[in-house]
Design a protein around this motif. Structure first.
Motif, PDB file in Angstrom:
ATOM      1  N   VAL A  60      10.379   6.097  10.824  1.00 55.75           N
ATOM      2  CA  VAL A  60      10.156   6.888   9.980  1.00 55.75           C
ATOM      3  C   VAL A  60       9.681   8.578  10.039  1.00 55.75           C
ATOM      4  CG1 VAL A  60       9.319   7.727   7.231  1.00 55.75           C
ATOM      5  CG2 VAL A  60      10.712   5.274   7.515  1.00 55.75           C
ATOM      6  N   ASP A  61       8.079   8.614  10.336  1.00 58.10           N
ATOM      7  CA  ASP A  61       7.220   9.888  10.746  1.00 58.10           C
ATOM      8  C   ASP A  61       8.308  10.494  12.025  1.00 58.10           C
ATOM      9  OD1 ASP A  61       5.257   9.050   8.931  1.00 58.10           O
ATOM     10  OD2 ASP A  61       4.149   7.785  10.756  1.00 58.10           O
ATOM     11  N   GLY A 120      12.629  16.534  12.294  1.00 61.68           N
ATOM     12  CA  GLY A 120      13.478  17.506  11.462  1.00 61.68           C
ATOM     13  C   GLY A 120      14.618  17.196  10.290  1.00 61.68           C
ATOM     14  N   HIS A 121      14.464  15.420  10.498  1.00 64.80           N
ATOM     15  CA  HIS A 121      15.545  15.167   9.384  1.00 64.80           C
ATOM     16  C   HIS A 121      14.722  14.599   8.248  1.00 64.80           C
ATOM     17  CE1 HIS A 121      18.645  13.335  12.585  1.00 64.80           C
ATOM     18  NE2 HIS A 121      17.282  13.440  12.695  1.00 64.80           N
ATOM     19  N   GLU A 122      15.737  14.980   7.058  1.00 61.84           N
ATOM     20  CA  GLU A 122      14.757  14.620   5.425  1.00 61.84           C
ATOM     21  C   GLU A 122      14.578  13.075   5.053  1.00 61.84           C
ATOM     22  OE1 GLU A 122      15.456  15.847   0.897  1.00 61.84           O
ATOM     23  OE2 GLU A 122      16.500  16.743   2.211  1.00 61.84           O
ATOM     24  N   VAL A 123      13.826  12.497   5.211  1.00 58.36           N
ATOM     25  CA  VAL A 123      13.493  11.253   4.873  1.00 58.36           C
ATOM     26  C   VAL A 123      13.261  11.147   3.478  1.00 58.36           C
ATOM     27  CG1 VAL A 123      12.242   9.032   5.990  1.00 58.36           C
ATOM     28  CG2 VAL A 123      13.284  10.916   7.698  1.00 58.36           C
ATOM     29  N   VAL A 124      13.342  10.871   3.132  1.00 59.09           N
ATOM     30  CA  VAL A 124      12.972   9.894   1.842  1.00 59.09           C
ATOM     31  C   VAL A 124      12.793   8.149   0.950  1.00 59.09           C
ATOM     32  CG1 VAL A 124      13.067   9.835  -1.075  1.00 59.09           C
ATOM     33  CG2 VAL A 124      14.368  11.963   0.448  1.00 59.09           C
ATOM     34  N   LYS A 142       1.842   4.694   1.857  1.00 61.76           N
ATOM     35  CA  LYS A 142       0.871   5.960   1.456  1.00 61.76           C
ATOM     36  C   LYS A 142       1.623   7.512   1.955  1.00 61.76           C
ATOM     37  CE  LYS A 142      -2.206   2.979   0.824  1.00 61.76           C
ATOM     38  NZ  LYS A 142      -2.125   2.385  -0.001  1.00 61.76           N
ATOM     39  N   PRO A 143       1.753   8.441   1.080  1.00 56.39           N
ATOM     40  CA  PRO A 143       2.045  10.274   1.537  1.00 56.39           C
ATOM     41  C   PRO A 143       2.269  10.099   2.783  1.00 56.39           C
ATOM     42  CG  PRO A 143       0.767   9.632  -0.527  1.00 56.39           C
ATOM     43  CD  PRO A 143       0.396   8.749   0.405  1.00 56.39           C
ATOM     44  N   SER A 144       3.010  10.992   3.158  1.00 52.01           N
ATOM     45  CA  SER A 144       3.440  11.745   5.122  1.00 52.01           C
ATOM     46  C   SER A 144       3.802  12.902   4.570  1.00 52.01           C
ATOM     47  CB  SER A 144       3.750  10.649   5.483  1.00 52.01           C
ATOM     48  OG  SER A 144       3.482  11.353   6.880  1.00 52.01           O
ATOM     49  N   LYS A 145       3.060  13.576   5.317  1.00 55.78           N
ATOM     50  CA  LYS A 145       3.783  14.768   5.816  1.00 55.78           C
ATOM     51  C   LYS A 145       5.381  14.871   6.217  1.00 55.78           C
ATOM     52  CE  LYS A 145       1.459  16.376   9.572  1.00 55.78           C
ATOM     53  NZ  LYS A 145       1.718  16.573  11.391  1.00 55.78           N
ATOM     54  N   ASN A 146       4.944  13.467   6.904  1.00 56.91           N
ATOM     55  CA  ASN A 146       6.607  13.983   7.567  1.00 56.91           C
ATOM     56  C   ASN A 146       7.791  12.325   6.444  1.00 56.91           C
ATOM     57  OD1 ASN A 146       5.864  13.983  10.172  1.00 56.91           O
ATOM     58  ND2 ASN A 146       4.987  12.540  10.067  1.00 56.91           N
ATOM     59  N   PHE A 147       7.260  12.550   5.169  1.00 58.32           N
ATOM     60  CA  PHE A 147       8.650  12.564   4.344  1.00 58.32           C
ATOM     61  C   PHE A 147       8.421  12.700   2.978  1.00 58.32           C
ATOM     62  CE2 PHE A 147       5.555   8.753   5.550  1.00 58.32           C
ATOM     63  CZ  PHE A 147       5.566   7.953   4.103  1.00 58.32           C
ATOM     64  N   VAL A 148       9.662  12.580   2.778  1.00 54.54           N
ATOM     65  CA  VAL A 148       9.276  12.523   1.194  1.00 54.54           C
ATOM     66  C   VAL A 148       9.081  11.291   0.431  1.00 54.54           C
ATOM     67  CG1 VAL A 148      10.052  12.972  -1.154  1.00 54.54           C
ATOM     68  CG2 VAL A 148      10.852  14.657   0.524  1.00 54.54           C
ATOM     69  N   LEU A 149       7.942  10.628  -0.562  1.00 56.24           N
ATOM     70  CA  LEU A 149       7.530   9.221  -1.269  1.00 56.24           C
ATOM     71  C   LEU A 149       8.026   9.944  -2.549  1.00 56.24           C
ATOM     72  CD1 LEU A 149       6.645   6.761  -0.572  1.00 56.24           C
ATOM     73  CD2 LEU A 149       4.403   7.520  -1.214  1.00 56.24           C
ATOM     74  N   LYS A 150       9.111   8.806  -3.135  1.00 49.16           N
ATOM     75  CA  LYS A 150       9.217   8.820  -4.419  1.00 49.16           C
ATOM     76  C   LYS A 150       8.171   7.913  -4.828  1.00 49.16           C
ATOM     77  CE  LYS A 150      11.521  12.278  -4.838  1.00 49.16           C
ATOM     78  NZ  LYS A 150      11.630  13.149  -6.284  1.00 49.16           N
ATOM     79  N   MET A 151       7.396   7.503  -6.028  1.00 46.46           N
ATOM     80  CA  MET A 151       8.004   6.323  -6.003  1.00 46.46           C
ATOM     81  C   MET A 151       7.835   5.812  -7.499  1.00 46.46           C
ATOM     82  SD  MET A 151       4.017   6.192  -4.875  1.00 46.46           S
ATOM     83  CE  MET A 151       3.500   4.701  -3.917  1.00 46.46           C
ATOM     84  N   TYR A 152       7.754   4.409  -7.763  1.00 44.58           N
ATOM     85  CA  TYR A 152       8.371   4.274  -9.355  1.00 44.58           C
ATOM     86  C   TYR A 152       6.869   2.764  -9.601  1.00 44.58           C
ATOM     87  CZ  TYR A 152      10.818   0.015  -6.968  1.00 44.58           C
ATOM     88  OH  TYR A 152      10.255  -1.008  -6.174  1.00 44.58           O
ATOM     89  N   SER A 153       6.702   3.255 -11.096  1.00 46.40           N
ATOM     90  CA  SER A 153       5.318   1.738 -11.587  1.00 46.40           C
ATOM     91  C   SER A 153       6.142   1.167 -11.796  1.00 46.40           C
ATOM     92  CB  SER A 153       5.379   2.554 -13.094  1.00 46.40           C
ATOM     93  OG  SER A 153       6.385   2.841 -13.756  1.00 46.40           O
ATOM     94  N   VAL A 154       5.230   0.372 -11.566  1.00 47.02           N
ATOM     95  CA  VAL A 154       5.935  -1.348 -11.762  1.00 47.02           C
ATOM     96  C   VAL A 154       4.506  -2.454 -12.184  1.00 47.02           C
ATOM     97  CG1 VAL A 154       6.365  -2.175  -9.576  1.00 47.02           C
ATOM     98  CG2 VAL A 154       4.099  -2.139  -9.584  1.00 47.02           C
ATOM     99  N   PRO A 155       5.579  -3.752 -13.327  1.00 44.37           N
ATOM    100  CA  PRO A 155       4.749  -3.775 -14.917  1.00 44.37           C
ATOM    101  C   PRO A 155       3.534  -5.154 -14.119  1.00 44.37           C
ATOM    102  CG  PRO A 155       6.431  -5.175 -14.458  1.00 44.37           C
ATOM    103  CD  PRO A 155       6.463  -4.374 -13.262  1.00 44.37           C
ATOM    104  N   TYR A 156       2.424  -4.747 -13.197  1.00 42.75           N
ATOM    105  CA  TYR A 156       1.239  -5.577 -12.480  1.00 42.75           C
ATOM    106  C   TYR A 156       0.081  -4.573 -11.702  1.00 42.75           C
ATOM    107  CZ  TYR A 156       4.308  -6.037  -8.196  1.00 42.75           C
ATOM    108  OH  TYR A 156       5.038  -5.388  -7.589  1.00 42.75           O
TER     109      TYR A 156
END
Length: 113
Positions: free
Chosen positions: A15-16, A22-26, A37-51
């Motif tokens: 992924v890095d 130059g690829h757009e990585v999500v 963890k977040p990185s400058k090499n990809f877009v991190l989309k997070m979602y909440s969980v019930p724990y």
């Protein structure tokens, strides 16, 4: 959509490198995560969980500590099943809330994820 542990550790370098070239990585990950963890090499989309992170760590630590416990094969087998079931339930609930997250699903659909 990686999960913590060996799946992510195996994917992280790829992924890095893709991001560096130059690829757009999500990367889609739950907010409660041990290694993603977040990185400058990809877009991190997070979602909440019930724990919570504490609940997740407790289950994983109990599973790993169990490996060193004494007992008959049958006792250890039954305990292993219980521990695996608890961890599996966390993973299933993560998938359920991801699929119910309309905003994130819309983003993924619109970006042809």
């Amino acid at each position: 959509v990686p999960v913590d542990g060996s799946h992510w550790l195996s994917m992280r370098e790829v992924v890095d490198i893709l991001g560096q070239k130059g690829h757009e990585v999500v990367v889609v990950a739950r907010e409660v995560t041990m290694q993603i963890k977040p990185s400058k090499n990809f877009v991190l989309k997070m979602y909440s969980v019930p724990y919570t992170e504490e609940e997740m760590e407790k289950e994983y630590q109990a599973f790993f500590h169990f490996a060193f416990e004494q007992g008959s094969f049958l006792e250890r087998f039954v305990e292993a099943q219980k521990r695996i079931e608890k961890i599996s339930n966390l993973e299933v609930s993560s998938c359920e809330v991801l699929l119910q997250n309309k905003e994130l699903i819309r983003y993924l659909e619109e970006s042809k994820f």
